[in-house]
Design an enzyme around this catalytic site. Structure first.
Site, PDB file in Angstrom:
ATOM      1  N   GLU A 146       0.789  -1.236   0.000  1.00 49.95           N
ATOM      2  CA  GLU A 146       0.000   0.000   0.000  1.00 49.95           C
ATOM      3  C   GLU A 146       0.824   1.290   0.000  1.00 49.95           C
ATOM      4  O   GLU A 146       0.580   2.191   0.797  1.00 49.95           O
ATOM      5  CB  GLU A 146      -0.925   0.010   1.233  1.00 49.95           C
ATOM      6  CG  GLU A 146      -1.874  -1.162   1.257  1.00 49.95           C
ATOM      7  CD  GLU A 146      -2.758  -1.199   2.488  1.00 49.95           C
ATOM      8  OE1 GLU A 146      -3.952  -1.410   2.331  1.00 49.95           O
ATOM      9  OE2 GLU A 146      -2.249  -1.027   3.611  1.00 49.95           O
TER      10      GLU A 146
HETATM   11  C1  TNX Z   1      -4.642  -4.000   4.527  1.00 47.43           C
HETATM   12  S1  TNX Z   1      -3.027  -6.474   4.261  1.00 47.43           S
HETATM   13  C2  TNX Z   1      -3.384  -3.836   5.065  1.00 47.43           C
HETATM   14  C3  TNX Z   1      -3.235  -3.471   6.479  1.00 47.43           C
HETATM   15  C4  TNX Z   1      -4.563  -3.214   7.137  1.00 47.43           C
HETATM   16  C5  TNX Z   1      -5.543  -4.262   6.676  1.00 47.43           C
HETATM   17  C6  TNX Z   1      -6.863  -4.177   7.356  1.00 47.43           C
HETATM   18  C7  TNX Z   1      -1.979  -5.415   4.042  1.00 47.43           C
HETATM   19  C8  TNX Z   1      -0.775  -5.865   3.435  1.00 47.43           C
HETATM   20  N1  TNX Z   1      -2.246  -4.153   4.390  1.00 47.43           N
HETATM   21  O1  TNX Z   1      -2.398  -2.345   6.614  1.00 47.43           O
HETATM   22  O2  TNX Z   1      -4.392  -3.269   8.510  1.00 47.43           O
HETATM   23  O3  TNX Z   1      -5.726  -4.149   5.302  1.00 47.43           O
HETATM   24  O4  TNX Z   1      -7.648  -5.276   7.039  1.00 47.43           O
END
Ligand code: TNX
Length: 516
Positions: free
Chosen positions: A328
């Site tokens: 992300e």
């Molecule tokens: C996505 S899964 C994220 C996390 C969040 C989560 C909440 C991932 C690699 N990144 O930063 O906590 O969703 O469900």
């Protein structure tokens, strides 16, 4: 001795079947289901005040597994259960190290007659896995912390068992909300019961930095001092982290620490101004947005920082993997991101470890031993291509393995971005058919995720973990051929009283026929 094949065995192999699912559920409600079970009907081995635990001579590690078993059993049975390498064959639980090609590193064979229970494995890890099976064969009250009436009967027969995948993990986010050393140890105990062997600790994120780094003390001292919602946060000293690692190691669980970079780094950016491209420290963050933060990837200091942080972490971590996050990132170009990932992998390697990162890292050129962790089908593309070209994957599909998703619309905790994840969703999927053209040989294993944006207390963590985690454990351990939801839900139901005995706060899903 009359030998009948149980349904679990029927389901899991091509042999003819007798018996009914109810029989499996009541007599041997094992989760994960073993590879094969031969029941010796009417035969039981009963623990008594004179039962002994025999361990192989010459293996300190196997002796430690024997002592672990004794500790579990003494509390509830009240029996002395002496552990020694010289006990007689009868009225004993014997742990034996053998050479048996069928068993691999974590497999075991358990033979139970009227006189003794014998566990055989190639390695202590296999004995430990067999001990978990033995626990599950005893009545739920065996998990209580104080002496109970018994009787303590183990059903007779022979179980042969070994895992399908090498990596069977559970991730715990201690960054969004902090959990204490004792709470993490309890989590280790609970995942080990289901034969999981990896604890992935998400140690850093925008809202908190949870591990002390000697060369960069403000990371923990300042960056660790908050959490989602503005609570006090916290961090592990290096000694405490080592204590968690050792505790997990004693339970054949490897800790994989995650330092999430280059995004999810606001806590670091708040702690050291020089990590920011504009040289200005960020304010600490207690909300739940993602994607806004990034290390300054064009700055040389960033790589010295990573080298020192990952170097200290590598020195504290006996396992082969360091998780470097990589998810992300919304503030870098694809080129900047790929160049960063390539560099961070080399830093990990320079410290003698292998890198694992979220599936986004497949946008970069990966080293042959770098592992990618699949989580979101919407990001798709590169992860499948990378896997086909040889990158090994740990699978954590959000619609299945994200234990922070609500069970249904009535669940008050948790998130919903990947939908609702009921017990059946977490169970009924298969790693070899999840991604087109990515078969078992590219899959290193499976891992549940527990993000803690909405989870403040360890009870909340337990409530979201149980009863879904055992389903992920069975997906990772048991042969695909025989897994059936209807059989599984009956076996799982029998674990409710075990969790009650352990005071585990769990969700009584309407999908599971819990005994009252
Ligand atoms: C996505 S899964 C994220 C996390 C969040 C989560 C909440 C991932 C690699 N990144 O930063 O906590 O969703 O469900």
């Amino acid at each position: 001795m009359k030998v009948a094949l149980l349904v679990a065995a029927c389901a899991l192999s091509a042999v003819a079947c007798t018996g009914s699912p109810a029989e499996v559920s009541t007599d041997r409600p094992l989760v994960p289901a073993p590879v094969s079970v031969e029941a010796a009907d009417g035969t039981w081995f009963t623990l008594t005040a004179s039962t002994r635990i025999r361990t192989p001579s010459g293996s300190g590690e196997a002796a430690a597994v024997g002592r672990y078993l004794a500790d579990v059993l003494r509390r509830s049975t009240g029996y002395p259960l002496p552990v020694a390498d010289t006990a007689p064959g009868d009225d004993a639980i014997s742990l034996e190290l053998v050479r048996d090609d069928r068993l691999g590193d974590e497999g075991y064979e358990l033979e139970v007659t009227g006189e003794a229970a014998t566990l055989r494995a190639n390695r202590p890890a296999g004995l430990f896995m067999g001990v978990q099976t033995l626990r599950q064969l005893l009545p739920p009250a065996v998990e209580r912390a104080t002496p109970q009436p018994g009787p303590w009967r183990i059903p007779g027969g022979r179980i042969l068992d070994h895992p399908r995948f090498a990596w069977r993990g559970a991730a715990l986010d201690v960054a969004r909300h902090f959990f204490t050393v004792d709470e993490v140890k309890r989590y280790v105990d609970l995942i080990a019961l289901y034969k999981l062997n990896v604890l992935h600790l998400h140690l850093t994120d925008d809202q908190g930095w949870r591990i002390a780094i000697e060369g960069w003390p403000r990371l923990a001292a300042h960056g660790g001092g908050t959490e989602v919602g503005g609570g006090p946060g916290g961090h592990y000293t290096q000694r405490q982290y080592a204590e968690i690692v050792a505790y997990a190691r004693d339970r054949y669980v490897t800790v994989v620490p995650e330092v999430d970079v280059p995004g999810h780094t606001n806590a670091a950016l708040a702690s050291y101004a020089e990590l920011n491209c504009d040289g200005r420290a960020r304010r600490r963050y207690t909300g739940t947005k993602v994607g806004f933060s990034s290390l300054c990837v064009e700055e040389q200091l960033t790589y010295r920082f990573l080298d020192e942080v990952l170097g200290e972490l590598a020195a504290l971590t006996p396992g082969s993997y360091l998780h470097v996050g990589g998810d992300e990132v919304q503030t870098l170009s694809d080129e900047q991101y790929a160049a960063f990932v390539e560099r961070v992998q080399r830093i990990v390697r320079a410290h003698g470890k292998r890198a694992i990162g979220w599936q986004e890292i497949t946008k970069a050129k990966l080293l042959p031993d770098t592992v990618a962790q699949y989580w979101d089908h919407r990001i798709g593309g590169d992860v499948v291509r990378a896997a086909r070209q040889g990158t090994r994957l740990v699978l954590s599909p959000a619609e299945r393995a994200y234990l922070d998703m609500k069970y249904d619309e009535r669940t008050t905790l948790g998130l919903e971005w990947a939908g609702h994840v009921e017990v059946r969703d977490a169970y009924e999927w298969d790693p070899s058919t999840l991604l087109d053209g990515v078969g078992d040989d590219r899959v290193l294993g499976v891992e549940s995720q527990l993000w803690s944006e909405t989870l403040e207390r360890i009870e909340d963590v337990e409530y979201m973990t149980f009863p879904r985690l055992p389903g992920i454990a069975e997906v990772g351990w048991s042969p695909a051929a025989g897994r059936r939801w209807d059989d599984y839900r009956r076996r799982l139901a029998a674990h409710g009283p075990r969790w009650s005995a352990m005071a585990v706060h769990y969700y009584r899903s309407p999908q599971v026929p819990w005994p009252d």
